[in-house]
Design a protein around this motif. Structure first.
Motif, short mmCIF file in Angstrom:
data_model
loop_
_atom_site.label_atom_id
_atom_site.label_comp_id
_atom_site.label_asym_id
_atom_site.label_seq_id
_atom_site.Cartn_x
_atom_site.Cartn_y
_atom_site.Cartn_z
N VAL A 1 0.86 -1.19 0.00
CA VAL A 1 0.00 0.00 0.00
C VAL A 1 0.89 1.23 0.00
O VAL A 1 1.81 1.33 0.81
CB VAL A 1 -0.93 0.01 1.23
N ALA A 2 0.56 2.17 -0.91
CA ALA A 2 1.37 3.38 -1.03
C ALA A 2 1.12 4.28 0.15
O ALA A 2 0.08 4.23 0.83
CB ALA A 2 1.02 4.11 -2.32
N GLY A 3 2.08 5.15 0.43
CA GLY A 3 1.95 6.10 1.52
C GLY A 3 1.18 7.34 1.13
O GLY A 3 1.13 8.30 1.88
N LEU A 4 0.55 7.35 -0.05
CA LEU A 4 -0.19 8.54 -0.49
C LEU A 4 -1.36 8.85 0.41
O LEU A 4 -1.63 10.00 0.73
CB LEU A 4 -0.69 8.34 -1.94
N HIS A 5 -2.00 7.80 0.89
CA HIS A 5 -3.16 8.01 1.75
C HIS A 5 -2.77 8.73 3.02
O HIS A 5 -3.39 9.71 3.44
CB HIS A 5 -3.83 6.68 2.07
N ALA A 6 -1.68 8.26 3.66
CA ALA A 6 -1.26 8.87 4.91
C ALA A 6 -0.79 10.30 4.68
O ALA A 6 -1.09 11.20 5.46
CB ALA A 6 -0.14 8.03 5.54
N LYS A 7 -0.11 10.47 3.56
CA LYS A 7 0.37 11.81 3.28
C LYS A 7 -0.77 12.77 3.06
O LYS A 7 -0.78 13.88 3.61
CB LYS A 7 1.31 11.77 2.06
#
Length: 558
Positions: free
Chosen positions: A547-553
């Motif tokens: 899972v990419a860190g785009l969501h958290a960012k």
């Protein structure tokens, strides 16, 4: 009005001619009476002149006798006095009677031409006039001759009875003429008046009838012209609607939109209670669009009015008590079904129906036939457009959406609400190049089809799978948060592991990168984030989900 003029002019001419005839008869009657009166007066004058002449002769004879007793010395006095006797006046009177001009001659001539007067009176008058004139003239010339007295006395005695007889006949004729009723009281006048009245009334009634007939005919022509104008106006409106329909159909690319336009236009043109479009599907007519109170059902060929039109390829219109296409309808139904024919093939039927027994007419059939003809072509074009679009939007090898379809669907997500999340999976077949080099491109294509089918089978109904390019696949998950997207990605990985290549070889595995965005979707950023996560999965050993860190960012930045 020019045609009606003779029907009023003829009775008027008849009335004028009749009035002229009546006046002519009355004038002739009055002239006859005047002639009779003048004749009677002339005869009376003749008798009076005769009496005066006889008296004068008697007086002169007496004078002669007196002179006869005069002594001879006075005899010359008698002859000298003779020229101055009253003879001069009598000679002037007789000279007037001798002339052919005068009331007596005119009266005799007119009397001879009058009907109803004895001809004998006329015939006796002329000899009497001539005899009286001649004898009196001769008597005046021989006034002083011896023996005149005896001759005059004899002539007077002979003429008096004749004059009295003629006078009596004239009087009788005048009395008979006076006793005759006025002309307007005679049978001839009454009969003529009756005929004139009948002719006048008949002419008037005929004129009234002609006017009434012409008025009624004019009214019928006016009504027919108004009905024809209404029909022309209705046809013009139909033509306008058909032109508008043609323009809409030419711009509609979706079969569903074309079907809805055909049904709506049918109701607007024919104003039926319901309109239905049914297309051929595996030998049955399946309704694809409907408007109105009648609820349609699919029917086989030759079933009902619609099935019969589809079987024969010709329009069918009739009033039925029931129809298989409308099983819930009760009572009589007026139906009109027209087949949609294109390239010699019946593609479906367009049906107009209304409860009741009022049938559709030939004009309705023609109008619906035009709608069906345009609809058949428009549906065919829409189907071909859909096929072409499907080919353009789908990968021909796997049947999944292609890169063009992915770009289209990502663009459709961009205006979504910030409250709706969206997730994206990027999938890559592990060691696909080695498999393709070892077993060949046909085996590689078969493996790609098998993997594409496994991915599509592991997705939910709202998820869409794409062949991104080469051995890479992608999945768009609308309204999906990161945890659900991760679960779907894991299910896809396991589904692919169950694929057994037909050509043999090691098990097939895939690496999956997951990205999720909350808010406005930026397609490039969403896809790039998933691609970076995929790279991390491959670098981490393949056959795994990252899972990419785009969501958290994005969550951290708000």
């Amino acid at each position: 009005m020019r045609r009606l003029l003779p029907w009023f002019l003829i009775p008027g001419l008849i009335v004028v001619a009749a009035a002229c005839l009546i006046l002519s008869q009355a004038s002739q009657r009055g002239r006859s009476e005047a002639v009779h009166l003048a004749l009677a007066s002339q005869r009376a004058q003749l008798i009076t002149h005769a009496d005066q002449l006889i008296s004068a002769r008697n007086a002169q004879l007496l004078e002669l006798d007196a002179f006869a007793t005069v002594p001879p010395p006075f005899k010359g006095l008698r002859h000298a006095a003779a020229p101055y006797a009253p003879k001069t006046d009598r000679v002037e009177v007789l000279s007037g009677l001798k002339s052919d001009e005068g009331p007596a001659s005119d009266a005799a001539h007119a009397l001879r031409s009058v009907d109803g007067v004895p001809i004998a009176v006329v015939d006796a008058l002329r000899p009497l006039d001539e005899s009286v004139r001649d004898q009196l003239q001769q008597g005046a010339v021989r006034f002083l001759e011896p023996g005149v007295y005896a001759e005059a006395q004899s002539w007077a005695n002979q003429q008096r009875p004749e004059a009295e007889r003629l006078t009596n006949e004239t009087t009788a004729a005048l009395l008979a003429l006076a006793d005759r009723p006025p002309y307007w009281q005679t049978r001839e006048f009454l009969a003529f008046a009756a005929v004139l009245a009948v002719v006048s009334i008949g002419g008037g009634l005929l004129g009234v009838w002609r006017v009434s007939t012409a008025t009624r005919k004019l009214g019928d022509q006016t009504s027919e012209a108004k009905r024809e104008a209404d029909r022309m106006s209705e046809r013009a409106e139909h033509l306008r609607l058909l032109i508008s329909l043609g323009r809409r159909l030419s711009s509609d690319a979706e079969p569903g939109t074309v079907a809805a336009s055909l049904v709506a236009e049918t109701r607007q043109l024919l104003v039926p209670d319901s309109a239905i479009l049914a297309l051929m599907r595996e030998g049955r007519l399946v309704p694809v669009a409907a408007q109105g109170s009648l609820v349609p059902a699919s029917v086989a060929l030759q079933e009902g009015v619609g099935g019969r039109a589809a079987e024969t390829g010709v329009p069918v219109r009739m009033v039925v008590q029931s129809d298989p296409m409308f099983p819930a309808a009760t009572g009589p139904l007026s139906l009109l079904a027209v087949p949609l024919v294109h390239d010699g093939r019946v593609a479906g039927v367009l049906v107009a129906g209304s409860p009741g027994s009022q049938p559709f007419d030939q004009d309705d059939e023609v109008v619906l036939g035009l709608v069906a003809m345009m609809g058949a072509g428009a549906l065919r074009v829409a189907e071909r457009y859909g096929t072409t679009l499907a080919l353009a939007m789908h990968d021909p090898l796997t049947g999944l959406g292609n890169r063009r379809r992915l770009d289209h669907d990502l663009g459709a997500l961009s205006p979504a609400s910030s409250a709706a999340p969206a997730s994206f999976l990027m999938i890559d077949i592990d060691h696909f190049k080695m498999f393709n080099d070892r077993f060949g491109h046909p085996a590689g294509d078969e493996l790609l089809r098998s993997v594409g089918g496994a991915i599509a089978g592991a997705l939910r109904r709202a998820d869409v799978a794409y062949r991104f390019g080469g051995e890479e696949f992608s999945v768009l998950l609308p309204d999906t948060e990161v945890h659900t997207a991760t679960a779907v990605a894991e299910r896809v990985r396991l589904a692919v592991r169950s694929v057994v290549p037909a050509s043999g070889g090691p098990p097939v595995t895939v690496s999956v990168g997951v990205s999720t965005v909350q808010g406005i979707v930026v397609p490039a950023e969403l896809v790039g984030s998933a691609d970076r996560a995929l790279f991390e999965a491959k670098r981490g050993g393949r056959d795994r989900v990252v899972v990419a860190g785009l969501h958290a960012k994005l969550s951290a930045t708000g």
